[in-house]
Motif scaffolding. Structure first.
Motif, PDB file in Angstrom:
ATOM      1  N   VAL A 273       0.918  -1.204   0.070  1.00  0.00           N
ATOM      2  CA  VAL A 273      -0.012   0.115  -0.005  1.00  0.00           C
ATOM      3  C   VAL A 273       0.846   1.260  -0.009  1.00  0.00           C
ATOM      4  N   VAL A 274       1.866   1.218   0.873  1.00  0.00           N
ATOM      5  CA  VAL A 274       2.827   2.341   0.978  1.00  0.00           C
ATOM      6  C   VAL A 274       3.269   2.737  -0.334  1.00  0.00           C
ATOM      7  N   GLY A 275       3.987   1.679  -1.220  1.00  0.00           N
ATOM      8  CA  GLY A 275       4.659   1.639  -2.256  1.00  0.00           C
ATOM      9  C   GLY A 275       3.741   2.191  -3.581  1.00  0.00           C
ATOM     10  N   ASP A 276       2.340   2.083  -3.522  1.00  0.00           N
ATOM     11  CA  ASP A 276       1.539   2.645  -4.590  1.00  0.00           C
ATOM     12  C   ASP A 276       0.863   3.881  -4.333  1.00  0.00           C
ATOM     13  N   PRO A 277       1.426   5.148  -4.868  1.00  0.00           N
ATOM     14  CA  PRO A 277       0.773   6.345  -4.468  1.00  0.00           C
ATOM     15  C   PRO A 277      -0.810   6.405  -4.436  1.00  0.00           C
ATOM     16  N   VAL A 278      -1.444   5.632  -5.334  1.00  0.00           N
ATOM     17  CA  VAL A 278      -2.953   5.961  -5.381  1.00  0.00           C
ATOM     18  C   VAL A 278      -3.507   5.154  -4.434  1.00  0.00           C
ATOM     19  N   ARG A 279      -3.050   3.925  -4.031  1.00  0.00           N
ATOM     20  CA  ARG A 279      -3.497   3.255  -2.739  1.00  0.00           C
ATOM     21  C   ARG A 279      -3.044   4.105  -1.495  1.00  0.00           C
ATOM     22  N   LEU A 280      -1.967   4.488  -1.461  1.00  0.00           N
ATOM     23  CA  LEU A 280      -1.599   5.272  -0.315  1.00  0.00           C
ATOM     24  C   LEU A 280      -2.435   6.533   0.157  1.00  0.00           C
ATOM     25  N   GLU A 281      -2.882   7.347  -0.958  1.00  0.00           N
ATOM     26  CA  GLU A 281      -3.532   8.606  -0.843  1.00  0.00           C
ATOM     27  C   GLU A 281      -4.914   8.073  -0.382  1.00  0.00           C
ATOM     28  N   ALA A 282      -5.479   6.945  -0.899  1.00  0.00           N
ATOM     29  CA  ALA A 282      -6.840   6.387  -0.488  1.00  0.00           C
ATOM     30  C   ALA A 282      -6.537   5.907   1.226  1.00  0.00           C
ATOM     31  N   ALA A 283      -5.793   5.516   1.469  1.00  0.00           N
ATOM     32  CA  ALA A 283      -5.325   5.074   2.993  1.00  0.00           C
ATOM     33  C   ALA A 283      -5.558   6.051   3.909  1.00  0.00           C
ATOM     34  N   LYS A 284      -4.615   7.089   3.270  1.00  0.00           N
ATOM     35  CA  LYS A 284      -4.448   8.465   4.213  1.00  0.00           C
ATOM     36  C   LYS A 284      -5.767   8.937   4.261  1.00  0.00           C
ATOM     37  N   ALA A 285      -6.543   9.235   3.314  1.00  0.00           N
ATOM     38  CA  ALA A 285      -7.946   9.897   3.481  1.00  0.00           C
ATOM     39  C   ALA A 285      -8.980   8.930   4.150  1.00  0.00           C
ATOM     40  N   PHE A 286      -8.817   7.707   4.004  1.00  0.00           N
ATOM     41  CA  PHE A 286      -9.633   7.027   5.117  1.00  0.00           C
ATOM     42  C   PHE A 286      -9.272   6.938   6.524  1.00  0.00           C
ATOM     43  N   VAL A 287      -8.158   6.882   6.853  1.00  0.00           N
ATOM     44  CA  VAL A 287      -7.318   6.979   8.098  1.00  0.00           C
ATOM     45  C   VAL A 287      -7.874   8.588   8.708  1.00  0.00           C
ATOM     46  N   LEU A 288      -7.515   9.574   8.049  1.00  0.00           N
ATOM     47  CA  LEU A 288      -7.608  10.899   8.570  1.00  0.00           C
ATOM     48  C   LEU A 288      -9.260  11.069   8.804  1.00  0.00           C
ATOM     49  N   ASP A 289     -10.011  10.506   7.855  1.00  0.00           N
ATOM     50  CA  ASP A 289     -11.572  10.530   8.030  1.00  0.00           C
ATOM     51  C   ASP A 289     -12.006  10.131   9.564  1.00  0.00           C
ATOM     52  N   GLY A 290     -11.457   8.854   9.622  1.00  0.00           N
ATOM     53  CA  GLY A 290     -11.606   8.036  10.784  1.00  0.00           C
ATOM     54  C   GLY A 290     -11.308   8.769  12.164  1.00  0.00           C
ATOM     55  N   LEU A 291      -9.928   9.173  12.003  1.00  0.00           N
ATOM     56  CA  LEU A 291      -9.476  10.043  13.173  1.00  0.00           C
ATOM     57  C   LEU A 291     -10.596  11.400  13.303  1.00  0.00           C
ATOM     58  N   THR A 292     -10.888  12.027  12.303  1.00  0.00           N
ATOM     59  CA  THR A 292     -11.414  13.421  12.399  1.00  0.00           C
ATOM     60  C   THR A 292     -12.980  13.046  13.116  1.00  0.00           C
ATOM     61  N   SER A 293     -13.605  11.962  12.552  1.00  0.00           N
ATOM     62  CA  SER A 293     -14.999  11.601  13.138  1.00  0.00           C
ATOM     63  C   SER A 293     -14.993  11.050  14.509  1.00  0.00           C
ATOM     64  N   GLY A 294     -13.732  10.428  14.900  1.00  0.00           N
ATOM     65  CA  GLY A 294     -13.781   9.899  16.301  1.00  0.00           C
ATOM     66  C   GLY A 294     -13.715   8.031  16.075  1.00  0.00           C
ATOM     67  N   ALA A 295     -14.076   7.668  14.932  1.00  0.00           N
ATOM     68  CA  ALA A 295     -14.227   6.247  14.724  1.00  0.00           C
ATOM     69  C   ALA A 295     -13.037   5.604  14.955  1.00  0.00           C
ATOM     70  N   LEU A 296     -11.880   6.373  14.817  1.00  0.00           N
ATOM     71  CA  LEU A 296     -10.666   5.671  14.934  1.00  0.00           C
ATOM     72  C   LEU A 296      -9.892   6.352  16.082  1.00  0.00           C
ATOM     73  N   LYS A 297      -9.682   5.585  17.015  1.00  0.00           N
ATOM     74  CA  LYS A 297      -8.815   6.099  18.265  1.00  0.00           C
ATOM     75  C   LYS A 297      -7.766   5.318  18.725  1.00  0.00           C
ATOM     76  N   PRO A 298      -6.483   5.771  18.564  1.00  0.00           N
ATOM     77  CA  PRO A 298      -5.420   4.811  18.986  1.00  0.00           C
ATOM     78  C   PRO A 298      -5.469   4.538  20.260  1.00  0.00           C
ATOM     79  N   VAL A 299      -5.130   3.199  20.667  1.00  0.00           N
ATOM     80  CA  VAL A 299      -5.165   2.787  22.020  1.00  0.00           C
ATOM     81  C   VAL A 299      -3.640   2.740  22.635  1.00  0.00           C
ATOM     82  N   ILE A 300      -3.222   3.345  23.435  1.00  0.00           N
ATOM     83  CA  ILE A 300      -2.007   3.351  23.915  1.00  0.00           C
ATOM     84  C   ILE A 300      -1.703   2.337  25.466  1.00  0.00           C
ATOM     85  N   ALA A 301      -1.142   1.541  25.189  1.00  0.00           N
ATOM     86  CA  ALA A 301      -0.776   0.564  26.232  1.00  0.00           C
ATOM     87  C   ALA A 301       0.049   1.031  27.184  1.00  0.00           C
ATOM     88  N   ARG A 302       1.390   1.617  27.133  1.00  0.00           N
ATOM     89  CA  ARG A 302       1.787   2.130  27.784  1.00  0.00           C
ATOM     90  C   ARG A 302       3.098   3.230  27.173  1.00  0.00           C
TER      91      ARG A 302
END
Length: 329
Positions: A273-302
């Motif tokens: 995914v990282v090596g394909d510019p088109v797939r990478l941009e789609a991944a970035k957009a999906f993750v940023l949308d999830g972070l902005t909406s709050g659907a994606l929230k990193p869980v920190i162990a320690r």
């Protein structure tokens, strides 16, 4: 001069050293950041012990994830200004672009301006887990509403990211873990069901949950004997995506299940995914949308301070963590 973590020999966490080195200016197409936090990954322990897909030329740096502020910008790079808050999608080589240091340099297309609501610790815990899970579940498997998805090693950072992504698209995440010790935490993290390998029959439990239609998607970093009950519980035309090899035991090829159900067994690494510019941009957009909406929230162990990098790696190898281990700089 800046402090960086390097190792001069292969081995356990104790081979890691904090050293003062000259860090060169960013090359054309690169961005240099002053690091505020690092995200730890099992791949770094594998590089340190000589068991990774990349060979470390000794002495070697290491590390795949960082968050910080832009400190220098290489020739030909647009879209960044000094002082920008950024985090980093894991590069294809941690030997070429190591993250463990007070200052680190990365290809500009892998540097992302993340939502300002994220702390440094959370920002350092974003890209490996979410891009890995996105690439497998969304990009390759096309996970959709109504699907059952089995997520093994579910308490890892990638496993928890997969649970969140499954819920984000309306799928039903089934978390698989070794014992019931983390069951309640997994349920609270969004798993619809939790199966404890050491305490339950995996195949029977999955069939009980998913019914005769079975599980369409399996997301697994383990391999080993579980391949047989996993594939036995899958639906016709289902896909098993393998992104690791944590099991020390042989992995049987489930020939009968693959033939009778027309299953796909698919190897996968984040690099595709990282090596394909088109797939990478789609991944970035999906993750940023999830972070902005709050659907994606990193869980920190320690969280560990930079000076305790050896202790952080010991904890990484303990398998006691629930979520991401972060080091602050």
């Amino acid at each position: 001069m800046a402090r960086v973590v390097r190792f001069h020999e292969l081995g356990g966490p104790d081979v890691l050293r904090i050293e003062q080195v000259d860090v060169p200016a960013p090359a054309p197409g690169e961005v240099q950041i002053r690091v505020k936090a690092l995200g730890l990954n099992r791949a770094e322990a594998m590089l340190r012990t000589g068991n990774y897909i990349e060979t470390a030329p000794l002495p070697s740096g290491l590390g795949l994830e960082a968050a910080g502020v832009v400190a220098a910008i290489g020739e030909g790079v647009d879209g960044f200004a000094l002082g920008d808050a950024v985090s980093v999608v894991p590069p294809p080589s941690m030997v070429r672009w190591p993250a463990y240091g007070e200052v680190a340099t990365f290809p500009a297309h892998l540097v992302v301006k993340h939502p300002s609501s994220l702390s440094w610790e959370a920002a350092a815990a974003v890209w490996m887990q979410y891009v890995t899970a996105y690439g497998a579940l969304i990009d390759i498997a096309g996970l959709r509403r109504g699907d059952f998805v089995v997520i093994t090693a579910a308490s890892s950072s990638v496993g928890l990211a997969a649970i969140q992504i499954a819920n984000m698209v309306g799928a039903t995440p089934i978390a698989v873990t070794r014992t019931s010790a983390k069951k309640q935490a997994l349920l609270e993290a969004g798993a619809a069901y939790v199966v404890a390998l050491a305490e339950e029959d995996l195949g029977e439990r999955l069939t009980e949950i998913a019914g005769v239609d079975g599980v369409r998607v399996v997301f697994d970093p383990v391999g080993g004997p579980a391949f047989e009950p996993l594939t036995a519980a899958m639906s016709r035309g289902g896909i098993l995506i393998e992104y690791g090899a944590l099991s020390p035991e042989p992995t049987p090829f489930p020939l009968f299940a693959v033939l009778t159900k027309s299953l796909t067994l698919r190897g996968y690494l984040i690099h595709e995914v990282v090596g394909d510019p088109v797939r990478l941009e789609a991944a970035k957009a999906f993750v940023l949308d999830g972070l902005t909406s709050g659907a994606l929230k990193p869980v920190i162990a320690r969280t560990f301070p930079f000076e305790q990098i050896v202790a952080a790696h010991r904890f990484l190898e303990s398998n006691e963590q629930f979520g991401k281990i972060v080091v602050t700089v």
